[in-house]
Design an enzyme around this catalytic site. Structure first.
Site, mmCIF file in Angstrom:
data_model
loop_
_atom_site.group_PDB
_atom_site.id
_atom_site.type_symbol
_atom_site.label_atom_id
_atom_site.label_comp_id
_atom_site.label_asym_id
_atom_site.label_seq_id
_atom_site.Cartn_x
_atom_site.Cartn_y
_atom_site.Cartn_z
ATOM 1 N N GLY A 119 -10.181 -1.469 1.302
ATOM 2 C CA GLY A 119 -10.532 -0.274 0.537
ATOM 3 C C GLY A 119 -9.280 0.485 0.154
ATOM 4 O O GLY A 119 -8.201 -0.109 0.036
ATOM 5 N N SER A 120 -9.421 1.779 0.008
ATOM 6 C CA SER A 120 -8.296 2.564 -0.505
ATOM 7 C C SER A 120 -7.232 2.774 0.573
ATOM 8 O O SER A 120 -7.534 2.772 1.773
ATOM 9 C CB SER A 120 -8.801 3.915 -1.002
ATOM 10 O OG SER A 120 -9.412 4.608 0.057
ATOM 11 N N THR A 121 -6.009 2.982 0.131
ATOM 12 C CA THR A 121 -4.909 3.224 1.067
ATOM 13 C C THR A 121 -5.162 4.508 1.854
ATOM 14 O O THR A 121 -4.867 4.573 3.056
ATOM 15 C CB THR A 121 -3.574 3.269 0.294
ATOM 16 O OG1 THR A 121 -3.346 1.961 -0.249
ATOM 17 C CG2 THR A 121 -2.405 3.626 1.199
ATOM 18 N N LYS A 126 -20.265 -2.825 7.389
ATOM 19 C CA LYS A 126 -20.819 -1.806 6.492
ATOM 20 C C LYS A 126 -20.396 -2.090 5.060
ATOM 21 O O LYS A 126 -19.206 -2.066 4.741
ATOM 22 C CB LYS A 126 -20.342 -0.411 6.877
ATOM 23 C CG LYS A 126 -21.120 0.664 6.090
ATOM 24 C CD LYS A 126 -20.490 2.027 6.175
ATOM 25 C CE LYS A 126 -19.378 2.207 5.186
ATOM 26 N NZ LYS A 126 -19.817 2.155 3.772
ATOM 27 N N CYS A 157 -8.268 -4.946 -6.373
ATOM 28 C CA CYS A 157 -7.131 -4.397 -5.611
ATOM 29 C C CYS A 157 -5.814 -5.001 -6.081
ATOM 30 O O CYS A 157 -4.794 -4.327 -6.086
ATOM 31 C CB CYS A 157 -7.333 -4.601 -4.123
ATOM 32 S SG CYS A 157 -7.719 -6.283 -3.671
ATOM 33 N N VAL A 176 -7.996 5.824 2.895
ATOM 34 C CA VAL A 176 -8.927 5.595 4.013
ATOM 35 C C VAL A 176 -8.293 4.655 5.040
ATOM 36 O O VAL A 176 -8.443 4.850 6.250
ATOM 37 C CB VAL A 176 -10.293 5.061 3.506
ATOM 38 C CG1 VAL A 176 -11.182 4.666 4.672
ATOM 39 C CG2 VAL A 176 -10.986 6.120 2.667
ATOM 40 N N GLY A 177 -7.543 3.659 4.572
ATOM 41 C CA GLY A 177 -6.860 2.752 5.496
ATOM 42 C C GLY A 177 -5.932 3.515 6.431
ATOM 43 O O GLY A 177 -5.882 3.274 7.634
ATOM 44 N N GLU A 213 -6.588 -4.224 4.296
ATOM 45 C CA GLU A 213 -6.280 -4.732 2.961
ATOM 46 C C GLU A 213 -6.532 -3.584 2.009
ATOM 47 O O GLU A 213 -7.672 -3.191 1.780
ATOM 48 C CB GLU A 213 -7.174 -5.946 2.665
ATOM 49 C CG GLU A 213 -6.616 -6.829 1.581
ATOM 50 C CD GLU A 213 -7.142 -6.468 0.216
ATOM 51 O OE1 GLU A 213 -6.497 -5.609 -0.434
ATOM 52 O OE2 GLU A 213 -8.163 -7.020 -0.190
ATOM 53 N N GLU A 262 -2.708 3.875 -8.169
ATOM 54 C CA GLU A 262 -3.747 2.900 -8.500
ATOM 55 C C GLU A 262 -4.825 3.600 -9.337
ATOM 56 O O GLU A 262 -5.364 4.617 -8.915
ATOM 57 C CB GLU A 262 -4.352 2.373 -7.186
ATOM 58 C CG GLU A 262 -5.292 1.225 -7.354
ATOM 59 C CD GLU A 262 -5.794 0.675 -6.011
ATOM 60 O OE1 GLU A 262 -6.041 1.463 -5.083
ATOM 61 O OE2 GLU A 262 -5.937 -0.553 -5.909
#
Ligand code: NAI
Length: 786
Positions: free
Chosen positions: A242-244, A190, A298, A246-247, A264, A393
């Site tokens: 992506g973002s931390t 996606k 990133c 969402v990770g 990542e 960030e």
């Protein structure tokens, strides 16, 4: 403007790239797009607009992927998997090569489409994003070709769900799809909702390359579509960038599902300038570090640390350089900075910067185009280290700056972050550079350069920047699993206490095994212990029941034993040999203990002791042989892919083979320089507690191995949630993997929670699989020359 005036002002006019072909492609193929599933494009469903962020003009309509769409894509990938996995390495290599060639052939179309959709300068899309994406497919055509020869005993994992961000849309797609395919997996990817177009064009390229249907599927949509992919029972591996935030959510949502996972995530990477640096180069480097891709990178060097003596001069020169940056139409080949990806992102950056009340904010005095998502290059000085802008960030063209006095202080400030993705350092002193680089908490370090990437060089973070590596053999391995035989782990219940009517034996001298923390025997904090019985109801001894506090003490002791990581590998090997030697001297005693504890045959007990001694020898041997490598990157210089210890590892030992299993976990860990907190088998803990007497006499520094006996799930849960534990391993029976993995999401520690285990006496119960888990790769780029 006359030639003379041009010479005087050194100004230059616009050099616009034509958008005609890209717009034509959108008009012909769209303007409303469906997904790319099972080798074809679906009809558009419910759609949303994707816009050019430089103008706000709508480019196309993109389909919001539904659960049904995701089901269909995963079904196609599942169907395609067996055949694709069985192809010869050469056959897969040819497909990857064809994809690389086609990317090269359509390079300009990809570059312009990327710029239209994302807002990045076409110069960057043309010279960086697209060539790196091609290089990724070429390199992985090679890895596909060599897979069986170089990584025997491995198989692809299955259907990979891949979710990528919008900052490098095609490049991130290449980073995900190329290794997955090279390893023999199929994918459902996606793209980010702001930037789906190049992924859809890539679908067309897959058709042109004749890629078998269903091997690559692209489903568009927002986070809801991503969530449907990552939580789908049909995906065996999830790779996310992506973002931390969402990770972390993905870590929680996939807990206990048995999926392999690589993340990542974000960063707040330090950019350290020592007073002996080549200042002009360091300033030019900063342009690439924080204003490349409008700072939406990133690993952006977003935290400037400059040595105090040169800070004034450095900032003055930096501001002068900032004033010369050109912000404008991304299709103009003469601009340095284009548009941010979306008004949402622009608003987020404005909000963060405007909320700050500390220090001095300097916006470069540059002209911004009217309309569009533009933000000026910005420098903020005088912030305290705890300021949100120093810690969070920003993901935009905003650099924060602070100063340091000594190299020690530089490392301290650099590591004062929850992230650990990348770091840059500038100094003309090679000794200083090579001293500092390994001390930085970062998966990638650039020396006198910045933002260098290549398909051959591993990339990825530590701490809350995620885990797993992309690129090179290390990245390929993340898409493979070992084929060695394993069996499901079954919990073993301790032998029960004898019936009350059984006459107790005459008491001997009571021996209650204590916990082993910081090289000392420690009474359990709770003051409880459990009786350990033989099968025939003989009392073998007592083992302490550790609790949360004991685990916390053990972790603290392990943290305190950091010197172990700095001991030479030779030294660590010597200690492991010494443990083996001392165990051997007491071999008969250990064999008897194992026989009594587990009710196994004497021969089996002796075999376990012998195998334990051999295992200690193996890891003593490995201690100085788990080499890193020099990645063959296309620069004049080296990219050192170094193997480093993960840090503090929590390990839940198996019940099966209570001595050998325990050593099979802590020996590879300490051989690589980690410290461990190990929870021995609940059923047979006395094999472990006997062993600490051996450790005590083997020159092992206190705190390197700590043992806390007790309830494996409870103690494991505390380890999983502990912010100072870097990894959690489990081969214990009867633990709830979902709970452990969910708890690990706090500091995003690496987990290796196994539901299957090897036969601990067999060869495949040792070696690379364990050493890989015990190490993290740090890539240090050192260009040569002036
Ligand atoms: P994001 O992490 O929300 O989006 C990245 C991808 O994940 C997108 O494809 C998105 O659709 C998908 N996604 C969102 N929620 C999901 C879920 N629950 N399950 C599965 N997939 C999901 O990042 P976003 O919102 O685009 O940007 C927000 C901030 O994240 C940025 O301001 C930046 O600070 C950071 N970021 C960092 C990146 C990095 O590479 N370090 C990349 C993108 C964003």
């Amino acid at each position: 403007m006359t030639t003379r005036e041009i010479f005087e002002t050194m100004d230059y006019g616009p050099a616009p790239e034509s958008a005609a072909e890209a717009l034509d492609w959108i008009a012909t193929r769209g303007p409303a797009f469906g997904h790319f599933i099972d080798g074809g494009f679906t009809r558009p469903g419910q759609t949303f607009a994707t816009r050019n962020p430089a103008t706000g003009v709508e480019l196309a309509q993109i389909t919001q992927g539904t659960q049904d769409d995701v089901d269909a894509a995963i079904a196609a990938a599942t169907k395609a998997f067996p055949k694709w996995a069985k192809l010869s390495c050469h056959a897969r290599a040819k497909y990857l090569y064809a994809l690389a060639r086609l990317l090269q052939k359509h390079a300009r179309l990809f570059a312009v489409l990327e710029t239209l959709d994302n807002g990045k300068p076409v110069r960057e899309a043309r010279d960086i994003d697209i060539p790196l994406a091609q290089r990724h497919f070429y390199h992985h055509a090679g890895l596909a070709q060599l897979r069986d020869a170089e990584l025997p005993g491995h198989a692809p994992i299955g259907v990979c769900g891949q979710v990528i961000p919008w900052n490098f849309p095609l490049l991130m797609l290449a980073w995900k799809i190329a290794p997955a395919l090279a390893a023999g997996n199929t994918v459902v990817l996606k793209p980010a909702e702001y930037t789906s177009l190049t992924a859809l064009l890539f679908g067309q390229i897959c058709q042109e390359a004749g890629l078998p249907k269903g091997v690559v599927n692209i489903v568009t949509g927002d986070g809801r579509t991503g969530e449907a992919i990552v939580t789908h029972p049909g995906t065996a591996k999830i790779a996310f960038t992506g973002s931390t935030a969402v990770g972390r959510r993905i870590r929680e949502q996939t807990a206990g599902m048995g999926k392999s996972l690589t993340l990542e995530l974000g960063g707040k990477s330090p950019y350290i300038v020592f007073d002996d640096a080549d200042i002009d180069s360091a300033i030019e480097g900063l342009v690439d570090a924080i204003w490349f891709n409008q700072g939406q990178v990133c690993c952006a060097g977003s935290r400037l640390l400059v040595q105090e003596g040169i800070a004034g001069d450095f900032h003055t020169r930096l501001k002068a350089r900032m004033a010369k940056l050109r912000v404008g139409d991304p299709l103009d080949k003469c601009i340095d900075m284009g548009a941010l990806v979306d008004p949402v992102q622009l608003a987020a950056i404005k909000r963060m910067v405007d909320a700050n009340t500390e220090g001095q904010t300097h916006h470069a005095p540059v002209a911004l185009p009217d309309g569009g998502c533009f933000y000026p290059p910005t420098l903020i000085t005088g912030l305290s280290t705890a300021s949100p802008l120093m810690q969070d960030e920003i993901f935009g063209p905003v650099l924060v700056s602070t100063t340091f006095r000594t190299p020690v202080e530089a490392v301290e400030i650099a590591n004062n972050t929850r992230y650990g993705l990348a770091a840059t350092l500038w100094t003309e002193n090679l000794n200083l550079a090579l001293d500092i680089a390994p001390k930085l908490a970062a998966g990638v370090v650039w020396v006198n350069a910045t933002n260098l990437f290549d398909a051959a060089a591993p990339f990825g973070g530590v701490r809350e920047s995620g885990f797993g590596r992309e690129g090179g053999w290390e990245g390929l391995s993340a898409y493979l699993k070992p084929t060695a035989k394993q069996a499901p782990i079954r919990p073993i219940a301790p032998f029960p206490a004898p019936e009350a009517s059984t006459a107790p034996e005459a008491p001997g001298i009571d021996r209650t095994a204590k916990l082993y923390i910081g090289g000392k025997q420690a009474r359990p904090d709770g003051g409880y212990s459990q009786a350990i019985w033989s099968r025939r109801g003989k009392l073998l001894g007592h083992a302490g029941i550790g609790n949360r506090k004991d685990i916390r003490n053990a972790v603290e002791a392990a943290r305190g034993a950091g010197g172990w990581a700095k001991a030479t590998a030779h030294n660590r090997a010597q200690v492991l040999y010494f443990i083996a030697e001392n165990l051997s001297a007491r071999g008969d005693e250990f064999a008897r203990r194992l026989r009594d504890l587990t009710a196994c045959a004497q021969a089996r007990a002796e075999a376990e002791v012998a195998a334990t001694i051999e295992r200690l020898f193996s890891y003593a041997a490995w201690a100085d042989k788990m080499d890193g490598r020099v990645a063959q990157v296309p620069i004049r210089g080296v990219a050192l892919a170094m193997r480093e210890p993960v840090g503090v590892i929590g390990a839940l030992a198996p019940d099966e083979a209570p001595l050998l299993g325990l050593v099979s976990l802590f020996a590879p860990a300490i051989a690589m320089g980690n410290r461990v907190v190990v929870v021995p088998s609940r059923a047979y803990p006395l094999a472990a507690t006997d062993l600490y007497q051996v450790l005590d006499t083997s020159d092992l520094p206190g705190g390197v191995v700590n043992m806390v006996t007790g309830d494996v799930q409870d103690l494991g849960q505390t380890l999983a949630a502990h912010a100072d534990v870097d990894a959690l391993w489990s081969f214990a029976g009867g633990v709830d993997a979902a709970r452990l993995e969910a708890a690990s999401s706090g500091n995003l520690k690496r987990t290796w929670i196994n539901s299957d285990a090897p036969d601990w006496l067999a060869r495949n119960a040792e070696g690379r699989a364990f050493l890989d888990q015990a190490t993290e790769v740090r890539t240090i780029w050192v260009p040569y020359g002036e």
